[in-house]
Design a protein around this motif. Structure first.
Motif, PDB file in Angstrom:
ATOM      1  N   ASP A 101     -11.475  36.753  37.226  1.00  0.00           N
ATOM      2  CA  ASP A 101     -11.313  37.182  38.763  1.00  0.00           C
ATOM      3  C   ASP A 101     -12.180  38.545  38.773  1.00  0.00           C
ATOM      4  O   ASP A 101     -13.120  38.717  39.539  1.00  0.00           O
ATOM      5  N   ASN A 139     -15.942  38.162  38.607  1.00  0.00           N
ATOM      6  CA  ASN A 139     -16.754  37.616  39.617  1.00  0.00           C
ATOM      7  C   ASN A 139     -16.789  38.466  40.684  1.00  0.00           C
ATOM      8  O   ASN A 139     -16.989  38.053  42.080  1.00  0.00           O
ATOM      9  N   VAL A 140     -16.107  39.761  40.937  1.00  0.00           N
ATOM     10  CA  VAL A 140     -16.166  40.683  41.870  1.00  0.00           C
ATOM     11  C   VAL A 140     -17.457  41.522  41.491  1.00  0.00           C
ATOM     12  O   VAL A 140     -17.495  42.201  40.353  1.00  0.00           O
ATOM     13  N   ILE A 141     -18.252  41.756  42.435  1.00  0.00           N
ATOM     14  CA  ILE A 141     -19.653  42.581  42.110  1.00  0.00           C
ATOM     15  C   ILE A 141     -19.515  43.900  42.977  1.00  0.00           C
ATOM     16  O   ILE A 141     -19.273  43.625  44.230  1.00  0.00           O
ATOM     17  N   ASN A 179     -26.404  39.479  38.409  1.00  0.00           N
ATOM     18  CA  ASN A 179     -25.270  39.779  39.590  1.00  0.00           C
ATOM     19  C   ASN A 179     -25.603  39.843  40.787  1.00  0.00           C
ATOM     20  O   ASN A 179     -24.791  39.286  41.871  1.00  0.00           O
ATOM     21  N   ILE A 204     -26.121  36.250  42.068  1.00  0.00           N
ATOM     22  CA  ILE A 204     -24.784  35.788  42.439  1.00  0.00           C
ATOM     23  C   ILE A 204     -24.179  36.361  43.825  1.00  0.00           C
ATOM     24  O   ILE A 204     -23.733  35.314  44.691  1.00  0.00           O
ATOM     25  N   LEU A 205     -24.430  37.455  44.008  1.00  0.00           N
ATOM     26  CA  LEU A 205     -24.202  38.052  45.281  1.00  0.00           C
ATOM     27  C   LEU A 205     -24.937  37.373  46.342  1.00  0.00           C
ATOM     28  O   LEU A 205     -24.396  37.050  47.674  1.00  0.00           O
ATOM     29  N   ALA A 253     -20.169  34.907  44.562  1.00  0.00           N
ATOM     30  CA  ALA A 253     -19.118  35.796  43.851  1.00  0.00           C
ATOM     31  C   ALA A 253     -17.960  35.775  44.650  1.00  0.00           C
ATOM     32  O   ALA A 253     -17.995  35.347  45.673  1.00  0.00           O
ATOM     33  N   ARG A 254     -16.945  36.099  43.707  1.00  0.00           N
ATOM     34  CA  ARG A 254     -15.583  35.930  44.563  1.00  0.00           C
ATOM     35  C   ARG A 254     -15.246  37.025  45.452  1.00  0.00           C
ATOM     36  O   ARG A 254     -14.437  37.017  46.398  1.00  0.00           O
ATOM     37  N   GLY A 255     -15.940  38.107  45.197  1.00  0.00           N
ATOM     38  CA  GLY A 255     -15.517  39.372  46.043  1.00  0.00           C
ATOM     39  C   GLY A 255     -16.814  40.662  45.759  1.00  0.00           C
ATOM     40  O   GLY A 255     -17.711  40.367  45.055  1.00  0.00           O
ATOM     41  N   ILE A 256     -16.766  41.568  46.647  1.00  0.00           N
ATOM     42  CA  ILE A 256     -17.733  42.646  46.532  1.00  0.00           C
ATOM     43  C   ILE A 256     -16.931  44.156  46.520  1.00  0.00           C
ATOM     44  O   ILE A 256     -15.984  44.079  47.295  1.00  0.00           O
ATOM     45  N   ARG A 257     -17.260  44.721  45.497  1.00  0.00           N
ATOM     46  CA  ARG A 257     -16.540  46.319  45.563  1.00  0.00           C
ATOM     47  C   ARG A 257     -17.010  46.955  46.893  1.00  0.00           C
ATOM     48  O   ARG A 257     -18.223  46.929  47.131  1.00  0.00           O
ATOM     49  N   THR A 298     -20.015  48.958  45.536  1.00  0.00           N
ATOM     50  CA  THR A 298     -21.188  48.283  45.701  1.00  0.00           C
ATOM     51  C   THR A 298     -21.853  48.018  46.960  1.00  0.00           C
ATOM     52  O   THR A 298     -23.243  48.303  47.387  1.00  0.00           O
TER      53      THR A 298
END
Lengths: 177, 74
Positions: free
Chosen positions: A172, A175-177, B30, B33-34, B39-43, B46
């Motif tokens: 998980d 997959n968070v970028i 990456n 992917i974004l 992507a499952r999420g973004i910080r 970022t």
């Protein structure tokens, strides 16, 4: 990872390598002894049975070969545990904590401990039937040994569940970028 | 689902993937992917770096699309 952890992991890795060599040697000696038992004269076998403090009404060769085989299987399981532990320590040293490889090694350790527990239980029943006690330290001599094994099994299983959850969390996070 | 319009914003600002990836400190893989919405999420950090580099608001990059539903498969 701090220096202390690195030193501990390196020491553990060296211990597992040493134990792997010991178990490999013990396994080979046992295999040789098992094969040799099929060829030695009955007098020698009787002497062995005297050491085991057994009555001679039983099939000597069968008892000796079976107990050697069980001991060999237990030692093989111990060898596999050390191999898996060494690989896991190597992965943790490289900071690869939650990787599927570690889960596979934990599964291997779980299967091996289960096998040892079952084999020790069988040997305990087998030797109790023959009234032979303290045959070898390889075999379990008391119920407390079995309880210890079951506790170890529970600990490793808990670790397995934690690692499984950790891998899904790592996935998980990746997959968070 | 949340749609990522990073490609459009990058095109408007004339910033290449290589430059953006270098400036925000992530790999081109990456970033790809974004951009593709895999992507499952973004910080937050970022997102902040992207907004600072592209001189835009988070709303310019992310958009809520009512018609399409979120899929667990990535």
């Amino acid at each position: 990872m701090n220096l202390f952890t690195k030193i501990v992991l390196k020491c553990l890795s060296i211990v597992t390598v040493f134990l792997q060599v010991v178990f490999a040697f013990a396994g080979l000696v046992l295999l040789f002894a098992t094969v040799a038992l099929l060829f030695v004269p009955n007098d020698v076998k009787n002497q062995l049975l005297q050491y085991l403090d057994l009555n001679t009404n039983v099939n000597i060769t069968m008892v000796l070969v079976l107990s050697s085989l069980v001991a060999f299987l237990i030692i093989a399981c111990l060898f596999i545990i050390m191999h898996a532990l060494r690989k896991m320590i190597g992965n943790i040293y490289k900071q690869n904590f939650f990787v599927p490889q570690n889960l596979t090694y934990l599964k291997l350790i779980l299967i091996s401990i289960t096998s040892i527990t079952i084999l020790q239980f069988i040997s305990q029943v087998f030797f109790a039937k023959l009234h032979a006690y303290n045959v070898s330290n390889v075999f379990s001599n008391s119920a407390s040994d079995l309880v210890g094994n079951i506790l170890l099994l529970a600990i490793v299983y808990t670790l397995y569940v934690v690692f499984k959850y950790g891998i899904s969390l790592q996935d998980d996070s990746n997959n968070v970028i | 689902m949340i749609k990522v319009n990073l490609d459009r914003v990058m095109l408007e600002r004339k910033v290449s993937s290589k430059v953006l990836a270098e400036k925000i400190g992530i790999t081109q893989a990456n970033l790809s992917i974004l951009k593709t919405g895999k992507a499952r999420g973004i910080r937050f950090d970022t997102l902040e770096k992207i907004c600072r580099t592209l001189h835009c608001q988070p709303g310019d990059i992310l958009e809520y699309d009512e018609k399409t539903e979120y899929s667990e498969e990535v």
